[in-house]
Design an enzyme around this catalytic site. Structure first.
Site, PDB file in Angstrom:
ATOM      1  CG  ASP A  58       0.408  -3.681  -0.419  1.00  0.00           C
ATOM      2  OD1 ASP A  58       0.262  -2.140  -0.585  1.00  0.00           O
ATOM      3  OD2 ASP A  58      -0.244  -4.453  -0.981  1.00  0.00           O
TER       4      ASP A  58
ATOM      5  NE  ARG B 238      -0.421  -7.308  -7.152  1.00  0.00           N
ATOM      6  CZ  ARG B 238      -1.327  -6.530  -6.898  1.00  0.00           C
ATOM      7  NH1 ARG B 238      -2.212  -7.024  -6.314  1.00  0.00           N
ATOM      8  NH2 ARG B 238      -1.127  -5.412  -7.075  1.00  0.00           N
TER       9      ARG B 238
ATOM     10  NE  ARG C   1      -7.168  -5.534  -3.890  1.00  0.00           N
ATOM     11  CZ  ARG C   1      -7.618  -5.142  -2.696  1.00  0.00           C
ATOM     12  NH1 ARG C   1      -8.608  -5.466  -2.167  1.00  0.00           N
ATOM     13  NH2 ARG C   1      -7.093  -4.201  -1.961  1.00  0.00           N
ATOM     14  N   GLY C   2      -4.562  -7.520  -2.260  1.00  0.00           N
ATOM     15  CA  GLY C   2      -4.630  -7.034  -1.119  1.00  0.00           C
ATOM     16  C   GLY C   2      -3.407  -7.931  -0.233  1.00  0.00           C
ATOM     17  CB  ALA C   3      -0.869  -7.225   2.193  1.00  0.00           C
TER      18      ALA C   3
ATOM     19  CD  GLN D 120      -6.808  -1.164  -6.479  1.00  0.00           C
ATOM     20  OE1 GLN D 120      -7.117   0.060  -6.676  1.00  0.00           O
ATOM     21  NE2 GLN D 120      -5.659  -1.903  -6.477  1.00  0.00           N
TER      22      GLN D 120
ATOM     23  CG  ASN E  85      -0.635   1.232   1.296  1.00  0.00           C
ATOM     24  OD1 ASN E  85      -1.063  -0.034   0.985  1.00  0.00           O
ATOM     25  ND2 ASN E  85      -1.600   2.083   1.407  1.00  0.00           N
ATOM     26  CE  LYS E  86      -2.493  -0.540  -5.013  1.00  0.00           C
ATOM     27  NZ  LYS E  86      -1.812  -1.239  -6.068  1.00  0.00           N
TER      28      LYS E  86
HETATM   29  O1  MRU Z   1      -2.651  -3.734  -5.850  1.00  0.00           O
HETATM   30  P1  MRU Z   1      -3.306  -3.900  -4.505  1.00  0.00           P
HETATM   31  O2  MRU Z   1      -5.027  -3.933  -4.554  1.00  0.00           O
HETATM   32  O3  MRU Z   1      -3.381  -5.398  -3.944  1.00  0.00           O
HETATM   33  O4  MRU Z   1      -3.037  -3.272  -3.310  1.00  0.00           O
HETATM   34  C1  MRU Z   1      -3.279  -3.305  -2.097  1.00  0.00           C
HETATM   35  C2  MRU Z   1      -2.928  -2.220  -1.284  1.00  0.00           C
HETATM   36  O5  MRU Z   1      -1.684  -1.536  -1.641  1.00  0.00           O
HETATM   37  C3  MRU Z   1      -3.658  -1.583  -0.262  1.00  0.00           C
HETATM   38  O6  MRU Z   1      -3.177  -0.054  -0.263  1.00  0.00           O
HETATM   39  C4  MRU Z   1      -3.785  -2.135   1.053  1.00  0.00           C
HETATM   40  O7  MRU Z   1      -3.645  -1.132   1.730  1.00  0.00           O
HETATM   41  C5  MRU Z   1      -2.629  -2.734   1.329  1.00  0.00           C
HETATM   42  S1  MRU Z   1      -3.185  -4.632   1.377  1.00  0.00           S
HETATM   43  C6  MRU Z   1      -3.857  -4.550   2.849  1.00  0.00           C
END
Ligand code: MRU
Length: 387
Positions: free
Chosen positions: A246, A100, A57-59, A205, A257-258
């Site tokens: 993201d 995703r 996970r993560g962009a 996370q 973002n998250k």
């Molecule tokens: O759902 P995730 O864990 O894939 O989301 C990731 C995020 O949103 C993080 O906040 C992150 O800052 C961005 S991805 C580098």
């Protein structure tokens, strides 16, 4: 980054490719911080499932995984008919794209891979070019994070207390990370600082992944409940906020973002605390014209209604059972349901600056700076344009 497991330190990347097995190799992030394990996805559908199920996970990490997954799917094609090959690649692309919806990196990464494949005259040539382009995306992801660290470290002064949210660390990229890159670079420069990791409910996370990374990197840190950020800001205990993204809109500077990032940005503005977003170029969406149109992933309600963790059976003296067992516990009222949007959108006016590999910009300046930031260009062209 170096990972120390049972006293042994070794360098790992979050995502790599095994050409002999035609498999993508991933750190199984759902097991962290309790167990460190590498898993292999044997085909492109398994790679897409690993993205959906958040093994990775993560962009940036899912961008690289999708790039490798596209190459993996292309390499699995048997035959010489270019038309059938193109149709097959389109299927692979769609499956990975739908894994995703919110992060734009997988789409940008796969578009790059497809662009690099197209000059190939034969199926074999295109297969070769696909893997070369995926490797290039992964290499460039690391380079971008290094550049972000170089620019962002200037924001960190001795004694600062920094807040970050979710995990935009090396686990969210191929290596180094974005929000964490300035911190790792500042640490190398000998600066002393302390980081608060927002726990990031519902999937935690921050509490599991970012805290584990910082423990591995020996960065002074504490986990805070998401709801504690406002209190700490009010008491002057937070000097700087750095988060990842993201999807950042190149036209408006809006940042997805998250979930919970927007809340922290509002709080930071209220308390006049600088709020920075760190992104590689693959996170910029140059097409969408307003944040409202960003697809926001709605995840399963079970994530909100309960929590995953580890049960330590040694405390209960249970015979013949695994000592540490991953388990889900229901927290919420058994008859209640939940909403679970995974991301939110922070407007440009709440963001002090966007830390990119090409420098730090006001979010509203991204469009003006688009030629520096890879607008309309291929990844390799973007690289040459970096200042
Ligand atoms: O759902 P995730 O864990 O894939 O989301 C990731 C995020 O949103 C993080 O906040 C992150 O800052 C961005 S991805 C580098």
């Amino acid at each position: 980054m170096n990972v120390t497991v049972r006293g042994r330190s070794q360098h790992f990347r979050t995502v790599t490719f095994d050409r002999a097995q035609n498999a993508v190799l991933l750190i199984e992030q759902r097991l962290l911080p309790h167990e460190f394990k590498i898993v292999a996805t044997p085909d492109f559908r398994a790679t897409a499932a690993a993205i959906t199920d958040m093994i990775v996970r993560g962009a940036g990490a899912i961008g690289a995984t999708a790039a490798y997954g596209l190459a993996q799917g292309a390499l699995a094609f048997r035959g010489r008919d270019p038309k059938k090959f193109s149709a097959h690649v389109e299927t692979v692309y769609q499956v990975l794209k739908n894994a995703r919806p919110t992060a734009v990196d997988p789409v940008n990464a796969m578009n790059d891979v497809r662009r690099h494949m197209s000059p190939g005259q034969t199926v074999a040539e295109r297969q070769f070019l696909a893997l070369a382009a995926a490797e290039e995306f992964a290499r460039e992801d690391v380079q971008h994070c290094e550049e972000i660290g170089r620019h962002g470290a200037k924001l960190i002064r001795n004694g600062m207390k920094i807040l970050t949210h979710c995990n935009a660390g090396w686990l969210a990229f191929v290596d180094i990370g974005t929000a964490t890159a300035p911190m790792y670079a500042a640490q190398e420069q000998g600066k002393q600082f302390h980081v608060f990791c927002g726990e990031t409910r519902p999937r935690s996370q921050g509490a599991t992944l970012t805290a584990w990374e910082f423990a591995q990197q020996k960065i002074s840190h504490q986990i805070i409940a998401d709801n504690a950020a406002g209190h700490l800001m009010q008491r002057g205990e937070i000097d700087l906020v750095i988060v990842g993204s993201d999807r950042t809109l190149g036209r408006t500077g809006e940042v997805t973002n998250k979930i919970g990032t927007y809340t922290k940005a509002v709080l930071a503005a209220r308390h006049k605390i600088p709020f920075y977003v760190a992104i590689p170029l693959s996170t910029i969406d140059w097409n969408l014209k307003r944040g409202f149109d960003i697809p926001i992933e709605e995840r399963n309600e079970s994530e909100v209604l309960g929590a995953w963790g580890v049960i330590d059976n040694s405390k209960f003296k249970i015979q013949n059972s695994k000592l540490k067992q991953r388990a889900y516990v229901r927290v919420a009222n058994p008859t209640s349901g939940a909403r679970n949007p995974g991301f939110d959108v922070t407007p440009a006016e709440l963001i002090t600056g966007v830390i990119t590999p090409a420098g730090i910009f006001k979010p509203q300046e991204l469009w003006k700076q688009r030629s520096k930031l890879g607008f309309g260009g291929q990844q390799s062209v973007r690289l040459r344009n970096l200042t």
